[in-house]
Motif scaffolding. Structure first.
Motif, PDB file in Angstrom:
ATOM      1  N   ARG A   5       0.852  -1.184   0.000  1.00  0.00           N
ATOM      2  CA  ARG A   5       0.000   0.000   0.000  1.00  0.00           C
ATOM      3  C   ARG A   5       0.894   1.242   0.000  1.00  0.00           C
ATOM      4  O   ARG A   5       2.090   1.160   0.242  1.00  0.00           O
ATOM      5  N   THR A   6       0.328   2.386  -0.275  1.00  0.00           N
ATOM      6  CA  THR A   6       1.091   3.613  -0.495  1.00  0.00           C
ATOM      7  C   THR A   6       2.037   3.939   0.656  1.00  0.00           C
ATOM      8  O   THR A   6       3.224   4.201   0.437  1.00  0.00           O
ATOM      9  N   ARG A   7       1.566   3.919   1.891  1.00  0.00           N
ATOM     10  CA  ARG A   7       2.465   4.311   2.985  1.00  0.00           C
ATOM     11  C   ARG A   7       3.539   3.268   3.270  1.00  0.00           C
ATOM     12  O   ARG A   7       4.514   3.570   3.939  1.00  0.00           O
ATOM     13  N   ASP A   8       3.374   2.059   2.732  1.00  0.00           N
ATOM     14  CA  ASP A   8       4.345   0.994   2.995  1.00  0.00           C
ATOM     15  C   ASP A   8       5.372   0.788   1.885  1.00  0.00           C
ATOM     16  O   ASP A   8       6.405   0.176   2.111  1.00  0.00           O
ATOM     17  N   VAL A   9       5.089   1.273   0.670  1.00  0.00           N
ATOM     18  CA  VAL A   9       6.022   1.047  -0.430  1.00  0.00           C
ATOM     19  C   VAL A   9       7.203   2.014  -0.303  1.00  0.00           C
ATOM     20  O   VAL A   9       7.020   3.204  -0.063  1.00  0.00           O
ATOM     21  N   SER A  10       8.391   1.480  -0.431  1.00  0.00           N
ATOM     22  CA  SER A  10       9.568   2.349  -0.376  1.00  0.00           C
ATOM     23  C   SER A  10       9.719   3.061  -1.715  1.00  0.00           C
ATOM     24  O   SER A  10       9.308   2.551  -2.758  1.00  0.00           O
ATOM     25  N   MET A  11      10.312   4.226  -1.694  1.00  0.00           N
ATOM     26  CA  MET A  11      10.530   4.952  -2.947  1.00  0.00           C
ATOM     27  C   MET A  11      11.521   4.217  -3.834  1.00  0.00           C
ATOM     28  O   MET A  11      11.445   4.314  -5.061  1.00  0.00           O
ATOM     29  N   LYS A  12      12.403   3.435  -3.236  1.00  0.00           N
ATOM     30  CA  LYS A  12      13.331   2.630  -4.037  1.00  0.00           C
ATOM     31  C   LYS A  12      12.548   1.606  -4.861  1.00  0.00           C
ATOM     32  O   LYS A  12      12.811   1.409  -6.045  1.00  0.00           O
ATOM     33  N   ARG A  13      11.569   0.944  -4.249  1.00  0.00           N
ATOM     34  CA  ARG A  13      10.740  -0.026  -4.970  1.00  0.00           C
ATOM     35  C   ARG A  13       9.840   0.684  -5.989  1.00  0.00           C
ATOM     36  O   ARG A  13       9.636   0.195  -7.091  1.00  0.00           O
ATOM     37  N   TYR A  14       9.298   1.846  -5.619  1.00  0.00           N
ATOM     38  CA  TYR A  14       8.478   2.618  -6.546  1.00  0.00           C
ATOM     39  C   TYR A  14       9.293   2.961  -7.789  1.00  0.00           C
ATOM     40  O   TYR A  14       8.842   2.758  -8.921  1.00  0.00           O
ATOM     41  N   ASP A  15      10.500   3.499  -7.578  1.00  0.00           N
ATOM     42  CA  ASP A  15      11.364   3.873  -8.702  1.00  0.00           C
ATOM     43  C   ASP A  15      11.726   2.664  -9.555  1.00  0.00           C
ATOM     44  O   ASP A  15      11.778   2.761 -10.786  1.00  0.00           O
ATOM     45  N   LEU A  16      11.965   1.524  -8.919  1.00  0.00           N
ATOM     46  CA  LEU A  16      12.282   0.309  -9.660  1.00  0.00           C
ATOM     47  C   LEU A  16      11.121  -0.089 -10.566  1.00  0.00           C
ATOM     48  O   LEU A  16      11.314  -0.403 -11.742  1.00  0.00           O
ATOM     49  N   MET A  17       9.902  -0.066 -10.018  1.00  0.00           N
ATOM     50  CA  MET A  17       8.735  -0.425 -10.832  1.00  0.00           C
ATOM     51  C   MET A  17       8.534   0.560 -11.982  1.00  0.00           C
ATOM     52  O   MET A  17       8.279   0.151 -13.119  1.00  0.00           O
ATOM     53  N   ALA A  18       8.668   1.840 -11.695  1.00  0.00           N
ATOM     54  CA  ALA A  18       8.501   2.841 -12.748  1.00  0.00           C
ATOM     55  C   ALA A  18       9.581   2.682 -13.812  1.00  0.00           C
ATOM     56  O   ALA A  18       9.309   2.791 -15.012  1.00  0.00           O
ATOM     57  N   ASP A  19      10.801   2.412 -13.377  1.00  0.00           N
ATOM     58  CA  ASP A  19      11.926   2.296 -14.300  1.00  0.00           C
ATOM     59  C   ASP A  19      11.809   1.055 -15.184  1.00  0.00           C
ATOM     60  O   ASP A  19      11.961   1.139 -16.405  1.00  0.00           O
ATOM     61  N   ILE A  20      11.551  -0.081 -14.585  1.00  0.00           N
ATOM     62  CA  ILE A  20      11.475  -1.325 -15.360  1.00  0.00           C
ATOM     63  C   ILE A  20      10.183  -1.386 -16.166  1.00  0.00           C
ATOM     64  O   ILE A  20      10.209  -1.630 -17.373  1.00  0.00           O
ATOM     65  N   ASN A  21       9.063  -1.166 -15.509  1.00  0.00           N
ATOM     66  CA  ASN A  21       7.777  -1.380 -16.161  1.00  0.00           C
ATOM     67  C   ASN A  21       7.487  -0.326 -17.224  1.00  0.00           C
ATOM     68  O   ASN A  21       7.265  -0.678 -18.388  1.00  0.00           O
ATOM     69  N   VAL A  22       7.477   0.931 -16.832  1.00  0.00           N
ATOM     70  CA  VAL A  22       7.074   1.978 -17.764  1.00  0.00           C
ATOM     71  C   VAL A  22       8.230   2.401 -18.670  1.00  0.00           C
ATOM     72  O   VAL A  22       8.123   2.357 -19.893  1.00  0.00           O
TER      73      VAL A  22
END
Length: 188
Positions: A19-36
């Motif tokens: 969920r939003t408050r639990d996701v680290s920005m490192k994981r967010y950036d990884l998903m944005a970088d790889i996926n999108v």
């Protein structure tokens, strides 16, 4: 080096269902970088070679754009990353329609037995209600042999594609669960 590119498959993806408050920005950036970014970049860099192909296809493993709020509310960061992939399909399909590059997305109707699923908490149990990856491979092949000029801008499900191809029995893809016990995939 190998004489051209006929098909690009955007399959790389990172997943974090926090969920939003639990996701680290490192994981967010990884998903944005790889996926999108990865989907956009690989597709972009292959365009010139694809334009030289007689039946060029880009196929992205991403869901239909389902704007039902519950998907964003469950795992916003992951939803944005996967929908970014789907928006890439939508945009590239329209942009390159006249040039004849087919751009489509494919998504499983049910969970698929993957390392990503097995690595989730309880994943070893979850895969009991999944299908094998062969169903996605068979559906991808069916899409990729279609004429590119008449098959673009679609958000397919594996089961839907195979039904169009005349498949009615999906039990061979099951890992043991009955068809009515399979776990539907997210975003559908």
């Amino acid at each position: 080096e190998f004489g051209g590119i006929d098909v690009v498959v955007n399959n790389a993806s990172a997943i974090d269902l926090s969920r939003t408050r639990d996701v680290s920005m490192k994981r967010y950036d990884l998903m944005a970088d790889i996926n999108v970014r990865g989907t956009f970049l690989l597709s972009k860099l292959a365009l010139d070679a694809l334009l030289a192909s007689s039946n060029p296809h880009i196929l992205t493993l991403s869901p239909p754009l389902n704007l039902e709020p519950r998907w964003a509310g469950i795992h916003l960061a992951y939803t944005m990353a996967k929908y970014g992939m789907s928006l890439t399909t939508l945009g590239l399909a329209e942009e390159f329609r006249a040039e004849g590059i087919a751009v489509n997305s494919l998504w499983p109707q049910t969970l698929i037995d993957t390392a990503a699923i097995r690595n989730l908490p309880g994943g070893e149990q979850i895969v009991n209600g999944a299908r094998s990856a062969e169903i996605v491979a068979d559906a991808a092949h069916a899409i990729l042999v279609r004429p590119s000029r008449s098959c673009t801008g679609n958000f397919f499900t594996d089961e839907g594609v195979l039904r169009e191809e005349g498949v009615t029995d999906f039990t061979g893809y099951s890992l043991g669960a009955a068809e009515d016990q399979l776990v539907p995939d997210i975003f559908l």
